[in-house]
Design a protein around this motif. Structure first.
Motif, PDB file in Angstrom:
ATOM      1  N   ARG A  56       9.733 -16.578  32.762  1.00  0.00           N
ATOM      2  CA  ARG A  56       9.868 -16.612  31.527  1.00  0.00           C
ATOM      3  C   ARG A  56      11.141 -16.001  31.042  1.00  0.00           C
ATOM      4  N   ALA A  57      12.015 -15.265  31.758  1.00  0.00           N
ATOM      5  CA  ALA A  57      13.230 -14.790  31.291  1.00  0.00           C
ATOM      6  C   ALA A  57      14.126 -14.603  32.523  1.00  0.00           C
ATOM      7  N   VAL A  58      15.409 -14.076  32.324  1.00  0.00           N
ATOM      8  CA  VAL A  58      16.084 -13.727  33.490  1.00  0.00           C
ATOM      9  C   VAL A  58      16.408 -12.405  33.496  1.00  0.00           C
ATOM     10  N   GLY A  59      16.551 -11.621  34.386  1.00  0.00           N
ATOM     11  CA  GLY A  59      16.890 -10.261  34.618  1.00  0.00           C
ATOM     12  C   GLY A  59      18.268  -9.940  35.074  1.00  0.00           C
ATOM     13  N   ILE A  60      19.201  -9.078  34.388  1.00  0.00           N
ATOM     14  CA  ILE A  60      20.375  -8.908  34.703  1.00  0.00           C
ATOM     15  C   ILE A  60      20.700  -7.394  35.056  1.00  0.00           C
ATOM     16  N   GLU A  61      21.307  -7.271  36.523  1.00  0.00           N
ATOM     17  CA  GLU A  61      21.513  -6.101  36.941  1.00  0.00           C
ATOM     18  C   GLU A  61      22.876  -6.168  37.619  1.00  0.00           C
ATOM     19  N   THR A  70      40.379   2.105  24.491  1.00  0.00           N
ATOM     20  CA  THR A  70      40.466   1.575  23.204  1.00  0.00           C
ATOM     21  C   THR A  70      40.210  -0.057  23.359  1.00  0.00           C
ATOM     22  N   SER A  71      39.922  -0.464  24.653  1.00  0.00           N
ATOM     23  CA  SER A  71      39.679  -1.962  24.906  1.00  0.00           C
ATOM     24  C   SER A  71      38.355  -1.974  25.315  1.00  0.00           C
ATOM     25  N   CYS A  72      37.207  -2.116  24.647  1.00  0.00           N
ATOM     26  CA  CYS A  72      36.000  -1.835  25.257  1.00  0.00           C
ATOM     27  C   CYS A  72      35.515  -3.365  25.535  1.00  0.00           C
ATOM     28  N   ARG A  73      34.578  -3.376  26.530  1.00  0.00           N
ATOM     29  CA  ARG A  73      34.044  -4.713  27.222  1.00  0.00           C
ATOM     30  C   ARG A  73      32.636  -4.857  27.044  1.00  0.00           C
ATOM     31  N   ARG A  74      31.907  -5.865  26.868  1.00  0.00           N
ATOM     32  CA  ARG A  74      30.426  -5.979  26.936  1.00  0.00           C
ATOM     33  C   ARG A  74      30.235  -7.368  27.693  1.00  0.00           C
ATOM     34  N   THR A  75      28.695  -7.230  28.334  1.00  0.00           N
ATOM     35  CA  THR A  75      28.631  -8.574  29.119  1.00  0.00           C
ATOM     36  C   THR A  75      27.344  -9.381  28.267  1.00  0.00           C
ATOM     37  N   LEU A  76      27.823 -10.519  28.029  1.00  0.00           N
ATOM     38  CA  LEU A  76      26.947 -11.141  27.165  1.00  0.00           C
ATOM     39  C   LEU A  76      26.247 -12.508  27.995  1.00  0.00           C
ATOM     40  N   VAL A  77      24.921 -12.730  27.882  1.00  0.00           N
ATOM     41  CA  VAL A  77      24.374 -13.907  28.744  1.00  0.00           C
ATOM     42  C   VAL A  77      23.444 -14.593  27.851  1.00  0.00           C
ATOM     43  N   ASP A  78      23.935 -15.842  27.780  1.00  0.00           N
ATOM     44  CA  ASP A  78      23.038 -17.044  27.266  1.00  0.00           C
ATOM     45  C   ASP A  78      22.015 -17.732  28.283  1.00  0.00           C
ATOM     46  N   THR A  79      20.873 -17.966  28.171  1.00  0.00           N
ATOM     47  CA  THR A  79      20.010 -18.810  28.788  1.00  0.00           C
ATOM     48  C   THR A  79      19.824 -20.205  28.311  1.00  0.00           C
ATOM     49  N   PHE A  80      19.739 -21.099  29.274  1.00  0.00           N
ATOM     50  CA  PHE A  80      19.346 -22.450  28.965  1.00  0.00           C
ATOM     51  C   PHE A  80      18.190 -23.148  29.832  1.00  0.00           C
ATOM     52  N   THR A  81      17.679 -24.271  29.417  1.00  0.00           N
ATOM     53  CA  THR A  81      16.841 -24.959  30.151  1.00  0.00           C
ATOM     54  C   THR A  81      17.528 -25.615  31.266  1.00  0.00           C
ATOM     55  N   ALA A  82      16.989 -26.241  32.094  1.00  0.00           N
ATOM     56  CA  ALA A  82      17.449 -27.120  33.239  1.00  0.00           C
ATOM     57  C   ALA A  82      18.073 -28.254  32.522  1.00  0.00           C
ATOM     58  N   ASN A  83      17.806 -28.766  31.460  1.00  0.00           N
ATOM     59  CA  ASN A  83      18.258 -29.918  30.604  1.00  0.00           C
ATOM     60  C   ASN A  83      19.419 -29.576  29.667  1.00  0.00           C
ATOM     61  N   GLY A  84      19.805 -28.040  29.603  1.00  0.00           N
ATOM     62  CA  GLY A  84      20.952 -27.511  28.936  1.00  0.00           C
ATOM     63  C   GLY A  84      20.578 -27.140  27.328  1.00  0.00           C
ATOM     64  N   VAL A  85      19.313 -27.036  27.145  1.00  0.00           N
ATOM     65  CA  VAL A  85      18.893 -26.804  25.719  1.00  0.00           C
ATOM     66  C   VAL A  85      19.070 -25.187  25.677  1.00  0.00           C
ATOM     67  N   TYR A  86      19.892 -24.652  24.912  1.00  0.00           N
ATOM     68  CA  TYR A  86      19.910 -23.212  24.383  1.00  0.00           C
ATOM     69  C   TYR A  86      18.617 -22.469  24.210  1.00  0.00           C
ATOM     70  N   LEU A  87      18.283 -21.539  24.692  1.00  0.00           N
ATOM     71  CA  LEU A  87      17.033 -20.580  24.549  1.00  0.00           C
ATOM     72  C   LEU A  87      17.269 -19.249  23.754  1.00  0.00           C
ATOM     73  N   ASP A  88      18.116 -18.597  24.376  1.00  0.00           N
ATOM     74  CA  ASP A  88      18.396 -17.202  23.906  1.00  0.00           C
ATOM     75  C   ASP A  88      19.646 -16.526  24.623  1.00  0.00           C
ATOM     76  N   THR A  89      19.832 -15.460  23.771  1.00  0.00           N
ATOM     77  CA  THR A  89      21.157 -14.567  23.982  1.00  0.00           C
ATOM     78  C   THR A  89      20.612 -13.053  24.051  1.00  0.00           C
ATOM     79  N   ARG A  90      21.374 -12.201  25.111  1.00  0.00           N
ATOM     80  CA  ARG A  90      21.036 -10.799  24.735  1.00  0.00           C
ATOM     81  C   ARG A  90      22.663 -10.237  25.594  1.00  0.00           C
ATOM     82  N   SER A  91      22.850  -8.868  25.300  1.00  0.00           N
ATOM     83  CA  SER A  91      23.881  -8.358  25.793  1.00  0.00           C
ATOM     84  C   SER A  91      23.934  -6.985  26.124  1.00  0.00           C
ATOM     85  N   SER A  92      24.692  -6.611  27.055  1.00  0.00           N
ATOM     86  CA  SER A  92      24.860  -5.173  27.367  1.00  0.00           C
ATOM     87  C   SER A  92      25.363  -4.312  26.257  1.00  0.00           C
ATOM     88  N   SER A  93      25.162  -2.880  26.374  1.00  0.00           N
ATOM     89  CA  SER A  93      25.988  -1.905  25.562  1.00  0.00           C
ATOM     90  C   SER A  93      27.348  -1.914  25.826  1.00  0.00           C
TER      91      SER A  93
END
Length: 137
Positions: A56-61, A70-93
């Motif tokens: 029921r989730a994906v783990g990102i390591e 002065t040019s910060c970066r962030r990792t952002l991850v979207d999850t989708f069903t196998a059929n391409g339906v959007y589920l959720d988003t989370r990001s790193s610091s």
């Protein structure tokens, strides 16, 4: 009792005792989840690591890198069903001028979990997507 019979009986008892003392094996496959690697470079910056596909989730390591303080970066991850339906988003610091470990999870609260994720390297200041990798389970 003849000596040979006593020796044989003793050896059999010792063997049985050793067998009972061995730890019981557990099936490794029952507690493991599939994984996939990701690598999203942009110039000298990047985000890379491993996705673990839970029910029921994906783990990102992994690790993300920003060259400039002065040019910060962030990792952002979207999850989708196998059929391409959007589920959720989370990001790193955000990371500024260094490399840093990342570790977070993204919900995929449907039967079977996520079937696909998009991993983005994002410029923190404007949330502009610098690079993207789509990973399928």
């Amino acid at each position: 009792m003849p000596t040979k019979a006593i020796a044989t009986l003793g050896a059999a008892s010792l063997t049985a005792g050793l067998l009972f003392a061995l730890p019981t094996a557990t099936p490794a496959a029952a507690s493991t989840y599939p994984t996939s690697d990701f690598d999203v470079p942009y110039g000298q910056t990047y985000t890379k690591g491993t996705i673990t596909w839970y029910n029921r989730a994906v783990g990102i390591e992994g690790e993300q890198k920003s060259v400039s303080s002065t040019s910060c970066r962030r990792t952002l991850v979207d999850t989708f069903t196998a059929n391409g339906v959007y589920l959720d988003t989370r990001s790193s610091s955000p990371v500024c001028g260094q490399s840093a470990k990342i570790s977070f999870s993204v919900p995929a609260d449907v039967a079977g979990g996520a079937g696909r994720v998009n991993v983005y390297l994002v410029w923190e200041e404007t949330q502009e997507v610098l690079a993207l990798q789509t990973v399928v389970k």
